[in-house]
Design a protein around this motif. Structure first.
Motif, PDB file in Angstrom:
ATOM      1  N   UNK A   1      65.553  20.003 -50.331  1.00 40.33           N
ATOM      2  CA  UNK A   1      65.643  18.566 -50.444  1.00 40.33           C
ATOM      3  C   UNK A   1      64.263  17.906 -50.327  1.00 40.33           C
ATOM      4  N   UNK A   2      63.496  18.305 -49.326  1.00 44.71           N
ATOM      5  CA  UNK A   2      62.193  17.680 -49.102  1.00 44.71           C
ATOM      6  C   UNK A   2      61.269  17.885 -50.283  1.00 44.71           C
ATOM      7  N   UNK A   3      61.306  19.086 -50.890  1.00 48.20           N
ATOM      8  CA  UNK A   3      60.411  19.384 -52.009  1.00 48.20           C
ATOM      9  C   UNK A   3      60.732  18.543 -53.236  1.00 48.20           C
ATOM     10  N   UNK A   4      61.978  18.071 -53.347  1.00 48.10           N
ATOM     11  CA  UNK A   4      62.380  17.284 -54.511  1.00 48.10           C
ATOM     12  C   UNK A   4      61.999  15.815 -54.386  1.00 48.10           C
ATOM     13  N   UNK A   5      61.709  15.351 -53.176  1.00 43.95           N
ATOM     14  CA  UNK A   5      61.328  13.951 -52.981  1.00 43.95           C
ATOM     15  C   UNK A   5      59.953  13.682 -53.592  1.00 43.95           C
ATOM     16  N   UNK A   6      59.734  12.464 -54.105  1.00 42.49           N
ATOM     17  CA  UNK A   6      58.443  12.157 -54.733  1.00 42.49           C
ATOM     18  C   UNK A   6      57.312  12.070 -53.709  1.00 42.49           C
ATOM     19  N   UNK A   7      56.124  12.507 -54.138  1.00 41.91           N
ATOM     20  CA  UNK A   7      54.924  12.372 -53.327  1.00 41.91           C
ATOM     21  C   UNK A   7      54.170  11.122 -53.758  1.00 41.91           C
ATOM     22  N   UNK A   8      53.165  10.761 -52.998  1.00 43.09           N
ATOM     23  CA  UNK A   8      52.361   9.587 -53.317  1.00 43.09           C
ATOM     24  C   UNK A   8      51.800   9.708 -54.731  1.00 43.09           C
ATOM     25  N   UNK A   9      51.971   8.640 -55.520  1.00 44.36           N
ATOM     26  CA  UNK A   9      51.475   8.621 -56.883  1.00 44.36           C
ATOM     27  C   UNK A   9      52.452   9.145 -57.912  1.00 44.36           C
ATOM     28  N   UNK A  10      53.578   9.709 -57.455  1.00 48.36           N
ATOM     29  CA  UNK A  10      54.538  10.315 -58.381  1.00 48.36           C
ATOM     30  C   UNK A  10      55.734   9.423 -58.659  1.00 48.36           C
ATOM     31  N   UNK A  11      55.773   8.237 -58.062  1.00 48.23           N
ATOM     32  CA  UNK A  11      56.909   7.339 -58.213  1.00 48.23           C
ATOM     33  C   UNK A  11      56.416   6.015 -58.803  1.00 48.23           C
ATOM     34  N   UNK A  12      56.532   5.851 -60.122  1.00 47.77           N
ATOM     35  CA  UNK A  12      55.991   4.643 -60.766  1.00 47.77           C
ATOM     36  C   UNK A  12      56.529   3.358 -60.147  1.00 47.77           C
ATOM     37  N   UNK A  13      55.610   2.463 -59.825  1.00 53.90           N
ATOM     38  CA  UNK A  13      55.994   1.166 -59.274  1.00 53.90           C
ATOM     39  C   UNK A  13      56.187   1.138 -57.774  1.00 53.90           C
ATOM     40  N   UNK A  14      56.040   2.305 -57.103  1.00 55.08           N
ATOM     41  CA  UNK A  14      56.257   2.384 -55.670  1.00 55.08           C
ATOM     42  C   UNK A  14      55.131   3.146 -54.983  1.00 55.08           C
ATOM     43  N   UNK A  15      54.939   2.818 -53.713  1.00 58.84           N
ATOM     44  CA  UNK A  15      54.077   3.608 -52.838  1.00 58.84           C
ATOM     45  C   UNK A  15      54.960   4.370 -51.864  1.00 58.84           C
ATOM     46  N   UNK A  16      54.577   5.616 -51.590  1.00 58.00           N
ATOM     47  CA  UNK A  16      55.294   6.432 -50.611  1.00 58.00           C
ATOM     48  C   UNK A  16      54.604   6.250 -49.269  1.00 58.00           C
ATOM     49  N   UNK A  17      55.345   5.785 -48.262  1.00 62.61           N
ATOM     50  CA  UNK A  17      54.738   5.416 -46.990  1.00 62.61           C
ATOM     51  C   UNK A  17      54.622   6.578 -46.014  1.00 62.61           C
ATOM     52  N   UNK A  18      55.331   7.679 -46.271  1.00 64.11           N
ATOM     53  CA  UNK A  18      55.247   8.839 -45.377  1.00 64.11           C
ATOM     54  C   UNK A  18      54.140   9.777 -45.849  1.00 64.11           C
ATOM     55  N   UNK A  19      53.457  10.420 -44.922  1.00 62.87           N
ATOM     56  CA  UNK A  19      52.535  11.488 -45.299  1.00 62.87           C
ATOM     57  C   UNK A  19      53.306  12.731 -45.706  1.00 62.87           C
ATOM     58  N   UNK A  20      54.529  12.891 -45.175  1.00 61.08           N
ATOM     59  CA  UNK A  20      55.414  13.996 -45.533  1.00 61.08           C
ATOM     60  C   UNK A  20      56.849  13.550 -45.276  1.00 61.08           C
ATOM     61  N   UNK A  21      57.820  14.091 -46.019  1.00 65.50           N
ATOM     62  CA  UNK A  21      59.219  13.719 -45.786  1.00 65.50           C
ATOM     63  C   UNK A  21      59.675  14.117 -44.382  1.00 65.50           C
ATOM     64  N   UNK A  22      60.610  13.330 -43.850  1.00 59.09           N
ATOM     65  CA  UNK A  22      61.267  13.700 -42.596  1.00 59.09           C
ATOM     66  C   UNK A  22      62.544  14.447 -42.946  1.00 59.09           C
ATOM     67  N   UNK A  23      62.907  15.451 -42.144  1.00 60.85           N
ATOM     68  CA  UNK A  23      64.047  16.302 -42.490  1.00 60.85           C
ATOM     69  C   UNK A  23      64.933  16.572 -41.280  1.00 60.85           C
ATOM     70  N   UNK A  24      66.205  16.850 -41.569  1.00 60.45           N
ATOM     71  CA  UNK A  24      67.142  17.350 -40.563  1.00 60.45           C
ATOM     72  C   UNK A  24      68.034  18.376 -41.242  1.00 60.45           C
ATOM     73  N   UNK A  25      68.621  19.268 -40.471  1.00 56.74           N
ATOM     74  CA  UNK A  25      69.613  20.208 -40.990  1.00 56.74           C
ATOM     75  C   UNK A  25      70.898  20.029 -40.198  1.00 56.74           C
ATOM     76  N   UNK A  26      72.012  20.258 -40.881  1.00 56.19           N
ATOM     77  CA  UNK A  26      73.297  20.029 -40.228  1.00 56.19           C
ATOM     78  C   UNK A  26      73.648  18.557 -40.220  1.00 56.19           C
ATOM     79  N   UNK A  27      74.878  18.247 -39.918  1.00 57.79           N
ATOM     80  CA  UNK A  27      75.355  16.874 -39.951  1.00 57.79           C
ATOM     81  C   UNK A  27      74.843  16.027 -38.806  1.00 57.79           C
ATOM     82  N   UNK A  28      74.782  14.718 -39.060  1.00 52.67           N
ATOM     83  CA  UNK A  28      74.406  13.754 -38.022  1.00 52.67           C
ATOM     84  C   UNK A  28      75.666  13.244 -37.325  1.00 52.67           C
TER      85      UNK A  28
END
Length: 201
Positions: A1-28
């Motif tokens: 999942x994390x690898x599929x999220x866009x990185x900075x510069x890869x999402x036209x019209x948007x800035x990515x505010x995280x340096x890296x995606x946040x992740x969890x496994x299992x249900x919340x």
């Protein structure tokens, strides 16, 4: 999942505010503060709780031009059949919940109006979209919050985009409408395609 999220510069019209995606496994776990209880799936989707998920990854993004000030983009994977069941739970809750209430971080109960967004999402296999609105009064300052929550299923995974806009209640209704979060069809299609491709890699 994390690898599929866009990185900075890869999402036209948007800035990515995280340096890296946040992740969890299992249900919340839901906080169970929502009333009526049947409306819990709606608040869970807004707040990023995915009880039946296998894994979740998310980033915060902001539009390069005028847009709601805070947006969260979440990819969630599910075991077989659970992604469709998640969308069905949102759809069922929307049919039953024109309004709901939840407890905020201060323990106050907040009353929320809920409205299904009927604009068709041209992405993924299925989708549900809704808007939530509530008013707060903090030390005499009144503000209106408008949240647009859109979940798109692609195979056994979902993309959820939550757009959050807070405006002063003293604004006219016409000016408030300018701040209403709106569906970004290009964003949804691009990310649904990325999510679909990730499942086949």
């Amino acid at each position: 999942m994390a690898a599929a999220l866009p990185e900075q510069g890869a999402l036209p019209g948007y800035s990515v505010n995280n340096s890296a995606p946040e992740t969890t496994t299992g249900g919340d776990k839901s906080d169970q503060s929502v009333r009526p209880a049947a409306c819990q799936p709606l608040e869970d989707a807004r707040s990023g709780v995915f009880a039946d998920s296998a894994a979740t990854a998310w980033i915060h993004i902001s539009a390069s031009k005028f847009a709601p000030p805070d947006e969260t983009l979440t990819f969630t994977s599910y075991r077989s059949g659970a992604a469709g069941a998640h969308l069905a739970s949102l759809d069922k809750a929307l049919a039953a919940c024109p309004s709901l209430s939840f407890q905020n971080r201060y323990g106050d109960r907040v009353s929320v109006d809920v409205e299904r967004v009927k604009d068709e999402v041209s992405a993924g296999d299925a989708s549900v979209s809704f808007r939530m609105h509530w008013t707060l009064n903090i030390d005499g300052f009144k503000s209106d919050t408008y949240d647009l929550v859109t979940t798109v299923r692609s195979g056994e995974a979902t993309i959820t985009v939550v757009s959050d806009s807070i405006v002063g209640s003293q604004l006219s209704d016409a000016k408030k409408r300018a701040f209403l979060p709106k569906l970004d069809q290009q964003l949804l299609k691009r990310q649904a395609d990325a999510l679909g491709a990730a499942q086949h890699n």
